[in-house]
Design an enzyme around this catalytic site. Structure first.
Site, mmCIF file in Angstrom:
data_model
loop_
_atom_site.group_PDB
_atom_site.id
_atom_site.type_symbol
_atom_site.label_atom_id
_atom_site.label_comp_id
_atom_site.label_asym_id
_atom_site.label_seq_id
_atom_site.Cartn_x
_atom_site.Cartn_y
_atom_site.Cartn_z
ATOM 1 N N HIS A 61 48.721 6.263 16.997
ATOM 2 C CA HIS A 61 48.014 6.766 18.193
ATOM 3 C C HIS A 61 48.537 6.058 19.447
ATOM 4 O O HIS A 61 48.716 6.669 20.498
ATOM 5 C CB HIS A 61 46.510 6.513 18.083
ATOM 6 C CG HIS A 61 45.870 7.154 16.904
ATOM 7 N ND1 HIS A 61 45.543 8.490 16.863
ATOM 8 C CD2 HIS A 61 45.492 6.648 15.703
ATOM 9 C CE1 HIS A 61 44.981 8.771 15.700
ATOM 10 N NE2 HIS A 61 44.941 7.668 14.972
ATOM 11 N N TYR A 98 37.454 3.661 19.111
ATOM 12 C CA TYR A 98 36.121 3.788 19.699
ATOM 13 C C TYR A 98 36.050 4.906 20.748
ATOM 14 O O TYR A 98 35.037 5.017 21.449
ATOM 15 C CB TYR A 98 35.726 2.441 20.341
ATOM 16 C CG TYR A 98 35.667 1.294 19.354
ATOM 17 C CD1 TYR A 98 34.490 0.990 18.676
ATOM 18 C CD2 TYR A 98 36.793 0.513 19.085
ATOM 19 C CE1 TYR A 98 34.423 -0.051 17.765
ATOM 20 C CE2 TYR A 98 36.747 -0.540 18.182
ATOM 21 C CZ TYR A 98 35.570 -0.815 17.522
ATOM 22 O OH TYR A 98 35.513 -1.851 16.619
ATOM 23 N N ASP A 134 47.935 -5.819 22.211
ATOM 24 C CA ASP A 134 46.684 -6.013 21.500
ATOM 25 C C ASP A 134 45.591 -5.518 22.432
ATOM 26 O O ASP A 134 45.621 -5.803 23.633
ATOM 27 C CB ASP A 134 46.489 -7.495 21.145
ATOM 28 C CG ASP A 134 45.625 -7.664 19.906
ATOM 29 O OD1 ASP A 134 45.809 -6.895 18.940
ATOM 30 O OD2 ASP A 134 44.759 -8.563 19.885
ATOM 31 N N THR A 135 44.664 -4.762 21.866
ATOM 32 C CA THR A 135 43.592 -4.168 22.670
ATOM 33 C C THR A 135 42.245 -4.500 22.059
ATOM 34 O O THR A 135 42.100 -4.521 20.838
ATOM 35 C CB THR A 135 43.764 -2.631 22.732
ATOM 36 O OG1 THR A 135 44.981 -2.332 23.415
ATOM 37 C CG2 THR A 135 42.606 -1.975 23.475
ATOM 38 N N PHE A 185 41.270 8.074 19.216
ATOM 39 C CA PHE A 185 41.161 7.234 18.023
ATOM 40 C C PHE A 185 40.206 6.077 18.316
ATOM 41 O O PHE A 185 39.704 5.936 19.433
ATOM 42 C CB PHE A 185 42.545 6.729 17.599
ATOM 43 C CG PHE A 185 43.140 5.677 18.520
ATOM 44 C CD1 PHE A 185 43.686 6.039 19.746
ATOM 45 C CD2 PHE A 185 43.147 4.333 18.171
ATOM 46 C CE1 PHE A 185 44.235 5.082 20.598
ATOM 47 C CE2 PHE A 185 43.700 3.370 19.012
ATOM 48 C CZ PHE A 185 44.243 3.750 20.228
ATOM 49 N N HIS A 197 43.117 1.710 30.051
ATOM 50 C CA HIS A 197 43.573 0.327 29.945
ATOM 51 C C HIS A 197 45.066 0.255 29.578
ATOM 52 O O HIS A 197 45.839 -0.451 30.173
ATOM 53 C CB HIS A 197 42.728 -0.365 28.861
ATOM 54 C CG HIS A 197 42.482 0.511 27.649
ATOM 55 N ND1 HIS A 197 41.743 1.657 27.729
ATOM 56 C CD2 HIS A 197 42.951 0.458 26.380
ATOM 57 C CE1 HIS A 197 41.732 2.260 26.543
ATOM 58 N NE2 HIS A 197 42.471 1.551 25.710
ATOM 59 N N ARG A 198 45.421 1.048 28.557
ATOM 60 C CA ARG A 198 46.807 1.012 28.061
ATOM 61 C C ARG A 198 47.771 1.505 29.145
ATOM 62 O O ARG A 198 48.831 0.941 29.352
ATOM 63 C CB ARG A 198 46.891 1.892 26.801
ATOM 64 C CG ARG A 198 48.242 1.935 26.130
ATOM 65 C CD ARG A 198 48.133 2.446 24.700
ATOM 66 N NE ARG A 198 47.370 1.538 23.866
ATOM 67 C CZ ARG A 198 46.135 1.778 23.427
ATOM 68 N NH1 ARG A 198 45.527 2.931 23.695
ATOM 69 N NH2 ARG A 198 45.495 0.873 22.720
ATOM 70 N N ASN A 205 51.938 -0.623 14.375
ATOM 71 C CA ASN A 205 51.798 0.286 13.238
ATOM 72 C C ASN A 205 50.788 1.384 13.539
ATOM 73 O O ASN A 205 50.415 2.153 12.660
ATOM 74 C CB ASN A 205 51.345 -0.496 11.988
ATOM 75 C CG ASN A 205 52.481 -1.327 11.408
ATOM 76 O OD1 ASN A 205 53.577 -0.828 11.222
ATOM 77 N ND2 ASN A 205 52.223 -2.602 11.153
ATOM 78 N N ASN A 206 50.310 1.419 14.775
ATOM 79 C CA ASN A 206 49.276 2.381 15.159
ATOM 80 C C ASN A 206 49.936 3.585 15.843
ATOM 81 O O ASN A 206 50.387 3.492 16.988
ATOM 82 C CB ASN A 206 48.282 1.679 16.095
ATOM 83 C CG ASN A 206 47.133 2.564 16.495
ATOM 84 O OD1 ASN A 206 47.291 3.767 16.639
ATOM 85 N ND2 ASN A 206 45.974 1.963 16.673
#
Ligand code: ITT
Length: 199
Positions: free
Chosen positions: A12, A151, A69-70, A149, A177-178, A9-10
């Protein structure tokens, strides 16, 4: 072009992932799939939460999909906020409040080492596969930059002097990371599709 649901749902995350994939894959967000649910993230690890999201959407749609999940892990705080990154300062999920809490906890702390860690969970032909990506860096003392977005305004990746929020999307994706986790996902998918086409 292959199509894959991205169970998030994010928005970004969707933008970043679309930039990484380019024209190789057609990503359908939950919003585009007409699915309006807040997927629970009740577990103590990124791995379990990522699996919860992908399996929830797979059960609902019956289609191949992936989630991620991050967490931001700081050494000085024993890995905090980690799996609690989204709701660190409460259920309001405010990026500003989360950053304020983090900076307060790290006040006067010399060790500013931190890392973003992403775990992707892919459901492909009914089976689950996971891929991870890590970006090491440091937490600065005051927000810098307005892009990105979460942090991003307080995180400087190793190898640069700017926060993620001072970078373009393409620049962030050089370190992120992503992107590292997505690279593994893409390599996996290209391989299974190549093998399928050879049959
Ligand atoms: P979905 O579960 O719907 O995918 P979410 O925002 O809840 O979206 P996470 O559970 O993975 O995603 O939450 C992780 C939080 O960590 C997120 O809300 C941000 O505050 C932060 N975060 C994740 N990736 C980030 C990144 O690349 N840069 C900065 N902060 C990030």
């Amino acid at each position: 072009m292959q199509t894959l649901i991205f169970a998030t749902n994010n928005h970004h995350k969707v933008t970043e992932v679309e930039q990484i994939l380019g024209k190789r894959w057609n990503i359908i967000s939950l919003k585009e799939a007409g699915i309006d649910i807040d997927i629970p993230e009740p577990h103590a690890t990124l791995e379990e939460n990522a699996r919860e999201k992908s399996t929830t959407i797979h059960k609902l749609t019956g289609q191949d999909c992936f989630s991620e999940d991050t967490g931001l892990e700081t050494d000085a705080l024993g890995g905090e906020p980690g799996v609690h990154s989204a709701r660190y300062a409460g259920d309001g999920r405010s990026f500003e409040a989360n950053i304020a809490k983090l900076l307060l906890r790290l006040q006067d702390e010399k060790n500013r080492n931190a890392r973003f860690r992403t775990v992707i969970s892919l459901i492909w032909e009914g089976k689950e596969y996971q891929f991870d990506g890590i970006c090491e860096g440091t937490i600065i003392e005051k927000n810098k930059g307005i892009d990105g977005f979460g942090y991003d305004p307080v995180f400087i990746p190793d190898g640069d002097t700017r926060t993620f929020a001072e970078m373009t999307l393409a620049e962030k994706n050089r370190y992120s990371h992503r992107r590292k986790a997505m690279d593994k996902l893409i390599a996996f998918l290209e391989n299974v599709i190549r093998e399928k086409n050879q049959d």
